[in-house]
Design a protein around this motif. Structure first.
Motif, short mmCIF file in Angstrom:
data_model
loop_
_atom_site.label_atom_id
_atom_site.label_comp_id
_atom_site.label_asym_id
_atom_site.label_seq_id
_atom_site.Cartn_x
_atom_site.Cartn_y
_atom_site.Cartn_z
N PRO A 68 30.52 26.16 -3.95
CA PRO A 68 30.39 25.95 -5.40
C PRO A 68 29.16 26.64 -6.00
O PRO A 68 29.21 27.10 -7.15
CB PRO A 68 30.24 24.43 -5.51
CG PRO A 68 30.84 23.88 -4.27
CD PRO A 68 30.55 24.88 -3.21
N VAL A 69 28.09 26.73 -5.22
CA VAL A 69 26.89 27.40 -5.72
C VAL A 69 27.16 28.89 -5.90
O VAL A 69 26.82 29.49 -6.92
CB VAL A 69 25.71 27.18 -4.75
CG1 VAL A 69 24.45 27.77 -5.31
CG2 VAL A 69 25.53 25.70 -4.48
N ALA A 98 29.33 29.49 -8.87
CA ALA A 98 28.57 29.38 -10.12
C ALA A 98 27.80 30.66 -10.40
O ALA A 98 27.77 31.15 -11.53
CB ALA A 98 27.61 28.19 -10.04
N PHE A 99 27.17 31.22 -9.38
CA PHE A 99 26.44 32.47 -9.57
C PHE A 99 27.37 33.60 -9.97
O PHE A 99 27.02 34.46 -10.79
CB PHE A 99 25.66 32.84 -8.31
CG PHE A 99 24.37 32.11 -8.15
CD1 PHE A 99 24.10 31.37 -7.01
CD2 PHE A 99 23.41 32.15 -9.15
CE1 PHE A 99 22.91 30.69 -6.87
CE2 PHE A 99 22.20 31.48 -9.01
CZ PHE A 99 21.95 30.74 -7.87
N TYR A 125 16.12 28.35 -5.08
CA TYR A 125 17.02 27.40 -5.72
C TYR A 125 18.22 27.13 -4.83
O TYR A 125 18.59 25.99 -4.58
CB TYR A 125 17.46 27.95 -7.08
CG TYR A 125 18.55 27.17 -7.76
CD1 TYR A 125 19.88 27.55 -7.63
CD2 TYR A 125 18.25 26.06 -8.54
CE1 TYR A 125 20.88 26.84 -8.25
CE2 TYR A 125 19.25 25.35 -9.17
CZ TYR A 125 20.57 25.74 -9.02
OH TYR A 125 21.57 25.04 -9.64
N LEU A 156 19.24 23.61 -3.05
CA LEU A 156 20.56 23.00 -3.28
C LEU A 156 21.33 22.87 -1.98
O LEU A 156 22.03 21.88 -1.75
CB LEU A 156 21.35 23.85 -4.27
CG LEU A 156 21.85 23.09 -5.48
CD1 LEU A 156 20.72 22.39 -6.17
CD2 LEU A 156 22.56 24.01 -6.43
#
Lengths: 246, 67
Positions: free
Chosen positions: A94-95, A98-99, A211, A215
């Motif tokens: 998911p990270v 998102a990016f 970051y 996360l």
């Protein structure tokens, strides 16, 4: 590496690292944003719109970096069956997605004033869109299979197969005639952009990396706890005692 | 802040949404991750509190503890 397969050990390590990665994230992003918005000069051609670069490029780099991490974790999970590797991959997609979305969105916002269009089906943009769908495809099996480890295994294989897209994205601007400009930083001859622009860019990129690391630690902790909750629920159900908790 | 900063040389309508979207997505993701972790931690604590203590359970009626 297998030392950290023990969940308790990982939790303790994560808790020790998180304050540092969190602080470094905040410091790098604050410094990077300050330089990007207040100090870095406007571009001689693009004017102030070039400032979008300071969020667009780090997002795109992270989209590729996270996918690479997922592919590596998937290989480790499949070959060595390291229990944390699966969870790291699951926590990461998911990270990365998102990016990828951010790269596409900020890219459109940059492209509209500069190229006159929000979108073009050139090799760079198209392959980045494909990357987004690969992320979605990675997240889907995790939830679709009743047996979680089956789902993670399917996702791992898909992640590895999809990895071919990463070098395609990177070299798309060289192999095809693209509207998207060619590489300005990661080139054989070295960066082609001015240090006044390079430093904010690298700071933002570093901030984004910390970051992601923060996360990742938080999310893998969550996965480990969820695994423990699941096994406790099974134990309770089998023993006929207590209520299973959602 | 001077007007020109917000205007961003005429590109303000593109630059600021780009930064705002980035901030929003990164913040939302971080909050979601933290909140989900806390929620799972609470669930785990509840489960572990409700576990029957080991070896202290009373044996089924009719069977005395073997001594």
């Amino acid at each position: 590496m297998h030392r950290f397969a023990n969940p308790g050990r990982f939790m303790r390590l994560a808790n020790r690292l998180l304050p540092w990665t969190g602080a470094l994230t905040a410091i790098c992003m604050t410094a990077g944003l300050y330089l990007a918005l207040f100090v870095a000069p406007p571009d001689y051609q693009q004017g102030e719109s070039v400032r979008i670069m300071y969020v667009h490029v780090p997002s795109a780099w992270m989209a590729l970096f996270v996918y690479t991490c997922i592919a590596a974790a998937s290989a480790v999970a499949l070959i060595w069956r390291h229990p944390l590797a699966d969870l790291a991959a699951k926590a990461s997609s998911p990270v990365g997605a998102a990016f990828t979305v951010l790269a596409l969105m900020t890219g459109s916002l940059w492209g509209k004033p500069m190229w006159g269009t929000w979108w073009v089906w050139d090799a760079r943009l198209t392959s980045m869109l494909v990357l987004f769908f690969l992320y979605l495809g990675h997240m889907a099996p995790m939830n679709a299979f009743e047996n979680p480890s089956r789902g993670r295994r399917a996702a791992a294989i898909l992640a590895l197969v999809g990895f071919v897209n990463v070098p395609i994205i990177k070299f798309s601007v060289d192999w095809w005639n693209t509207l998207h400009q060619s590489a300005s930083v990661f080139r054989v001859d070295g960066p082609a952009i001015h240090p006044d622009m390079l430093w904010p860019l690298l700071l933002m990129a570093l901030g984004f990396k910390f970051y992601y690391l923060s996360l990742l630690l938080i999310r893998v902790k969550g996965e480990l706890i969820e695994a423990r909750v699941r096994s406790l629920n099974f134990a309770l159900l089998e023993a006929g005692h207590g209520r299973a908790e959602a | 802040m001077p007007d020109s900063f917000l205007a961003m040389g005429g590109y303000g309508a593109f630059v600021w949404p780009a930064f705002a979207a980035t901030a929003a997505v990164l913040l939302a993701l971080w909050l979601e991750s933290l909140l989900r972790l806390r929620q799972r931690q609470r669930t785990l604590e509840r489960l572990e509190a409700n576990l029957p203590p080991r070896r202290a359970r009373q044996p089924a009626a009719g069977h005395g503890p073997a001594t």
